[in-house]
Design an enzyme around this catalytic site. Structure first.
Site, PDB file in Angstrom:
ATOM      1  N   ASN A   7      46.832  46.661  42.500  1.00 13.81           N
ATOM      2  CA  ASN A   7      45.805  45.633  42.353  1.00 13.81           C
ATOM      3  C   ASN A   7      44.672  45.983  43.321  1.00 13.81           C
ATOM      4  O   ASN A   7      44.748  45.695  44.511  1.00 13.81           O
ATOM      5  CB  ASN A   7      46.448  44.277  42.685  1.00 13.81           C
ATOM      6  CG  ASN A   7      45.496  43.115  42.499  1.00 13.81           C
ATOM      7  OD1 ASN A   7      44.275  43.283  42.471  1.00 13.81           O
ATOM      8  ND2 ASN A   7      46.053  41.924  42.385  1.00 13.81           N
ATOM      9  N   ARG A  98      45.520  46.486  37.760  1.00 13.73           N
ATOM     10  CA  ARG A  98      44.524  45.452  37.477  1.00 13.73           C
ATOM     11  C   ARG A  98      43.176  46.156  37.393  1.00 13.73           C
ATOM     12  O   ARG A  98      42.770  46.844  38.332  1.00 13.73           O
ATOM     13  CB  ARG A  98      44.488  44.430  38.601  1.00 13.73           C
ATOM     14  CG  ARG A  98      43.328  43.472  38.495  1.00 13.73           C
ATOM     15  CD  ARG A  98      43.278  42.551  39.692  1.00 13.73           C
ATOM     16  NE  ARG A  98      42.101  41.707  39.645  1.00 13.73           N
ATOM     17  CZ  ARG A  98      41.356  41.421  40.706  1.00 13.73           C
ATOM     18  NH1 ARG A  98      41.650  41.898  41.894  1.00 13.73           N
ATOM     19  NH2 ARG A  98      40.305  40.643  40.588  1.00 13.73           N
ATOM     20  N   HIS A 186      38.728  37.310  36.861  1.00 15.16           N
ATOM     21  CA  HIS A 186      39.925  36.653  37.408  1.00 15.16           C
ATOM     22  C   HIS A 186      40.826  36.142  36.283  1.00 15.16           C
ATOM     23  O   HIS A 186      41.616  35.210  36.482  1.00 15.16           O
ATOM     24  CB  HIS A 186      39.571  35.444  38.309  1.00 15.16           C
ATOM     25  CG  HIS A 186      38.908  35.802  39.596  1.00 15.16           C
ATOM     26  ND1 HIS A 186      37.863  35.075  40.117  1.00 15.16           N
ATOM     27  CD2 HIS A 186      39.130  36.808  40.469  1.00 15.16           C
ATOM     28  CE1 HIS A 186      37.471  35.618  41.262  1.00 15.16           C
ATOM     29  NE2 HIS A 186      38.230  36.682  41.496  1.00 15.16           N
ATOM     30  N   ARG A 247      29.157  37.084  48.229  1.00 17.16           N
ATOM     31  CA  ARG A 247      28.323  37.131  47.013  1.00 17.16           C
ATOM     32  C   ARG A 247      27.578  35.810  46.847  1.00 17.16           C
ATOM     33  O   ARG A 247      28.137  34.743  47.106  1.00 17.16           O
ATOM     34  CB  ARG A 247      29.207  37.375  45.776  1.00 17.16           C
ATOM     35  CG  ARG A 247      29.659  38.791  45.623  1.00 17.16           C
ATOM     36  CD  ARG A 247      30.641  38.951  44.467  1.00 17.16           C
ATOM     37  NE  ARG A 247      31.960  39.290  44.964  1.00 17.16           N
ATOM     38  CZ  ARG A 247      33.069  39.278  44.226  1.00 17.16           C
ATOM     39  NH1 ARG A 247      33.015  38.943  42.958  1.00 17.16           N
ATOM     40  NH2 ARG A 247      34.216  39.606  44.757  1.00 17.16           N
ATOM     41  N   GLU A 390      49.092  37.454  40.478  1.00 17.27           N
ATOM     42  CA  GLU A 390      48.429  38.404  39.585  1.00 17.27           C
ATOM     43  C   GLU A 390      49.309  39.620  39.311  1.00 17.27           C
ATOM     44  O   GLU A 390      49.374  40.103  38.181  1.00 17.27           O
ATOM     45  CB  GLU A 390      47.106  38.875  40.213  1.00 17.27           C
ATOM     46  CG  GLU A 390      46.019  37.816  40.160  1.00 17.27           C
ATOM     47  CD  GLU A 390      44.810  38.183  40.994  1.00 17.27           C
ATOM     48  OE1 GLU A 390      44.983  38.542  42.172  1.00 17.27           O
ATOM     49  OE2 GLU A 390      43.693  38.107  40.478  1.00 17.27           O
TER      50      GLU A 390
END
Ligand code: ADP
Length: 404
Positions: A7, A98, A186, A247, A390
């Site tokens: 990931n 991922r 996501h 961000r 995840e």
């Protein structure tokens, strides 16, 4: 079947090894081994941490900036020393990755081929902090494990069901046809949390209207109806939507034109400013880490207070947008670093919706809830804190693909 999951994040590469046997549960089992490479501010070293299901732990700093060297070292902890869990790397059957951006062509998990690698590379400029890291992970595995099957699971995939009104930006139609649209990100986390929410509540996922708040370094919301994503805050790139660690999230696009024209910003400078020097970090001047911003705010730092206020304002506004798309709400989910660990953010986000009868139990909210409903019994909306998984969700998708 032994499956290694990679990931790749903007500042770290998390990995874990699962031993999968049928039937596959939705709830994540403990991995045999978990490893993480943290790329620190100092480009010339990386921190490596490893732990195993049996409790072995390792923490090391690796000198040098070669990702292949760091990666090979991380993999060597699978077969050597106290963290050894397999005799040989050949015991790994498949590697799942991922991949943040799959564009329009890759919406489902796929076996990685040269063509898939080229597509991931082609999309690097749309997910500059993530796709290159995924690609270097894929190549590092090729170098270390040869021809082992590798699978890409895309963060954009879950949002393929966005209705056109939510997905399409009001720009000239030829640009829409060129693929400029909202993809959303996501997705692996939003999808896992929606399923897990239904499981925790003992209800059918198809019957629930859910908003998932994935609040980590990157932040996004998803509106989920009948188990499908129908709206989300991130867009063409992971820069859109909520205020994040470093961000900006959504800003007036006129600001970009102004910076280009008035200050002669290059595209690289714009990229850097909006992705790396904005958000909590840009406003507070303290850190992109919400914990540091909260600590500074509590000591009276005015800019840290402002960063907190904007973060909360935009989070509430985003939830409002998702609410309008769902036209109602059964479950609000908080997940990822901030969502799972900050009672103050959950409380601030929920306060705005008191008029709808949404109420959280303050004691439950403060007791480090994991996969728990923190709403009061008379709340009109269930509020869940879910530990996102995840890696397990990627492993599940890889398993499904291999069974086909
Ligand atoms: P990523 O998006 O890189 O996967 P995470 O989901 O792990 O990141 O989230 C990391 C962020 O979570 C940190 O930058 C930090 O701001 C935040 N975080 C972690 N613990 C807490 C806490 N107790 N309170 C507030 N924020 C926290």
């Amino acid at each position: 079947m032994k499956i290694l999951i990679l990931n790749a994040g903007s500042s770290s590469q998390k990995s874990c090894l699962y031993d999968m046997t049928s039937p596959i549960p939705n709830l994540a089992p403990q991995p045999l081994w978990e490893g993480k490479i943290n790329w620190t501010e100092n480009q010339n070293q990386a921190e490596i941490t490893v732990k195993t299901a049996t409790g072995a732990k390792l923490q090391e700093t690796i000198a040098g900036d070669s990702r292949q060297v760091q990666f090979t070292h991380l993999l060597s902890t699978l077969t050597n020393g106290e963290t050894k869990v397999i005799d040989d790397l050949a015991a790994i059957d498949v590697v799942g990755h991922r991949v943040v951006h799959g564009g329009q062509d890759y919406q489902e998990a796929v076996i990685i081929t040269e063509k898939v690698k080229q597509a991931i590379a082609h999309l690097c400029n749309l997910a500059p902090a993530h796709n290159p890291a995924a690609l270097s992970g894929i190549e590092a595995i090729e170098n270390s494990l040869g021809n082992i099957p590798q699978i890409a699971v895309f963060d954009t995939g879950f949002h393929r069901t966005l209705p056109e009104a939510a997905a399409i930006y009001p720009i000239p139609y030829n640009l829409v046809e060129a693929g400029i649209r909202r993809y959303g990100f996501h997705g692996i986390s939003h999808q896992y949390c929606a399923k897990r929410a239904a499981e925790i509540l003992g209800q059918d996922l198809q019957s629930l209207r859910i908003i998932t708040c994935h609040l980590g370094n990157g932040c996004s919301l998803a509106a989920i109806k009948n188990g499908c994503s129908i709206d989300t805050t991130m867009g063409f790139t992971p820069l859109d939507g909520l205020m994040m660690g470093s961000r900006s999230g959504s800003i007036d696009p006129g600001i970009l034109i102004y910076l280009l024209q008035k200050y002669n910003y290059s595209s690289q400078k714009l990229d850097n400013v909006l992705n790396k020097s904005s958000g909590l970090k840009g406003i507070s001047g303290v850190s992109s880490d919400l914990r540091a911003v909260i600590a500074a705010k509590d000591q009276g730092n005015q800019r840290a207070q402002l960063a907190w206020d904007i973060y909360v304002h935009r989070l509430r506004a985003g939830i409002g947008t998702m609410l309008a798309s769902l036209q109602g709400l059964d479950v609000l989910v908080f997940t990822a670093g901030v969502g799972e660990n900050s009672p103050a953010i959950r409380q601030a986000a929920c306060e705005a919706w008191g008029f709808l009868g949404l109420k959280i139990d303050s004691a439950k909210n403060h007791q480090k809830p994991i996969d728990i409903d923190i709403a009061t019994s008379d709340s009109t909306v269930r509020v869940l804190v879910i530990e996102t998984q995840e890696d397990w969700a990627i492993a599940q998708q890889c398993w499904k693909l291999l069974q086909q």
